[in-house]
Scaffold this active site. Sequence first.
Site, PDB file in Angstrom:
ATOM      1  N   LEU A 282      33.405  -4.922  39.101  1.00 37.00           N
ATOM      2  CA  LEU A 282      33.760  -3.688  39.549  1.00 37.00           C
ATOM      3  C   LEU A 282      35.231  -3.682  39.873  1.00 37.00           C
ATOM      4  CD1 LEU A 282      30.528  -2.503  41.674  1.00 37.00           C
ATOM      5  CD2 LEU A 282      31.451  -1.890  39.479  1.00 37.00           C
ATOM      6  N   HIS A 283      35.771  -4.816  40.516  1.00 38.84           N
ATOM      7  CA  HIS A 283      37.159  -4.792  40.952  1.00 38.84           C
ATOM      8  C   HIS A 283      38.172  -4.778  39.622  1.00 38.84           C
ATOM      9  CE1 HIS A 283      36.779  -8.941  40.017  1.00 38.84           C
ATOM     10  NE2 HIS A 283      37.211  -9.181  40.935  1.00 38.84           N
TER      11      HIS A 283
END
Length: 376
Positions: A282-283
């Site tokens: 996600l990051h």
Amino acid sequence: MSSVFPPVSSVAPWRDRWINWRNRLVANPRFQRWAAASPLTRVVARRRAKALFDLCAGFVYSQILLACVRLKLFETLAAGPLHQAQLAARLGLSPDATQRLLRAAAALKLLRALPGDRYALDDLGASMLANASVGAFVEHHALLYDDLRDPVALLRGEMHTRLSQFWPYAAGREGDAAACGAYSELMARSQQLIAEDVLDAYAFDRHKGLLDIGGGEGAFVAAVAARHPALRLQLFDLPPVAERARRALAAQGLTRVDVHGGSFLDTPPPGGADIVTLIRVLHDHDDATALAALRAAHMALPPGGALLVAEPMADTPGAEAIGDAYFGFYLLAMGSGRARRRDELTQLLQTAGFAGIQHLPSTRPIFSSVLIARRV
Ligand SMILES: CC(C)=CCC/C(C)=C/CC/C(C)=C/C=C/C(C)=C/C=C/C=C(C)/C=C/C=C(C)/C=C/C=C(C)/C=C/CC(C)(C)O
Ligand SMILES: C[S@@+](CC[C@H](N)C(=O)[O-])C[C@H]1O[C@@H](n2cnc3c(N)ncnc32)[C@H](O)[C@@H]1O
């Protein structure tokens, strides 16, 4: 003396007035001299001066580490202490250059200087040997440091970065098959710092099937397979990475992993699992793409199924600089994403239809924090 500080409004909130008063004092050279000498304050004053010096010198320290990595200094000392002259011969450096490097490495606690001009590994050098991927990260920082040579231009979005070539999907080039080998290898090697901690943090044996979205070459599912022989395993990643995963898993004899190629932006990942993992995925992405990954996970899961997210998070106590400074600027150079705070991730997860979001304690949260959620 004229002050760089404008006058403080007497109607400013008390906290602002306190901060302004304190900063005026700290920025005053007379106070600085007094604080450095006074027995009441000198410990703090020295610590602050050292902290600021370390910020100025960070790049130099990193490059000393890079020299050690490139010259295989830690491997050379793995068998035990050596004399400076022996090291000069092994490293292929002049006696002067060897002494300079050895003293610098000892000052940085990578090595330990012993009597009689001998050197051994110290805790940090021995830790470099124990964590082989750190050397690979240090090597690949050449790209990042090149991109950071003008940090203001980087902040203004005026640079075409080398790191965005290294991570093509971050720049919207999901189909760039030629570039996926280098990043996939780096990620697979560095799973050593992640996988066992995630496996310790959550009881995967309560599940029947696991799907790892953005699973890379399969290093995480391989670690899961070793601990949980009964769990059905699926991996989903971009087609050229999935192909690498198939080869890497087959080479380990791990035929029980079902590997699927596709992008979570346009291909629904396979169903059938009751837990989805998103490890360091996600990051990498801005909110819209991160939401697409979460919605893909949601679609793959049955109601009540679990989602586990593991990645470095920005507000991890003791690792704030790793999240907000290192990954903040790393991901800027990469071209997308940011290290999110736990509550920011929680919000994204809720938007995508997950509930019951909990943080799980993990052994080394500085490398990855773990969240678990339930699909509504
Ligand atoms: C024996 C006696 C008497 C005493 C011993 C004393 C003692 C307890 C010593 C401690 C020894 C010990 C166990 C040390 C352990 C050290 C460890 C585990 C060190 C680990 C270091 C890891 C580092 C430095 C990791 C660096 C990771 C980096 C730079 C990661 C970068 C990640 C990137 C760029 C990821 C990119 C992915 C993306 C694109 C963001 O998705
Ligand atoms: C930083 S890597 C992490 C890999 C692995 N989870 C790990 O922790 O080692 C991110 C992974 O997400 C994959 N990825 C990026 N965009 C994707 C997309 N749109 N669909 C599927 N996978 C994607 C990349 O190919 C890469 O393998």
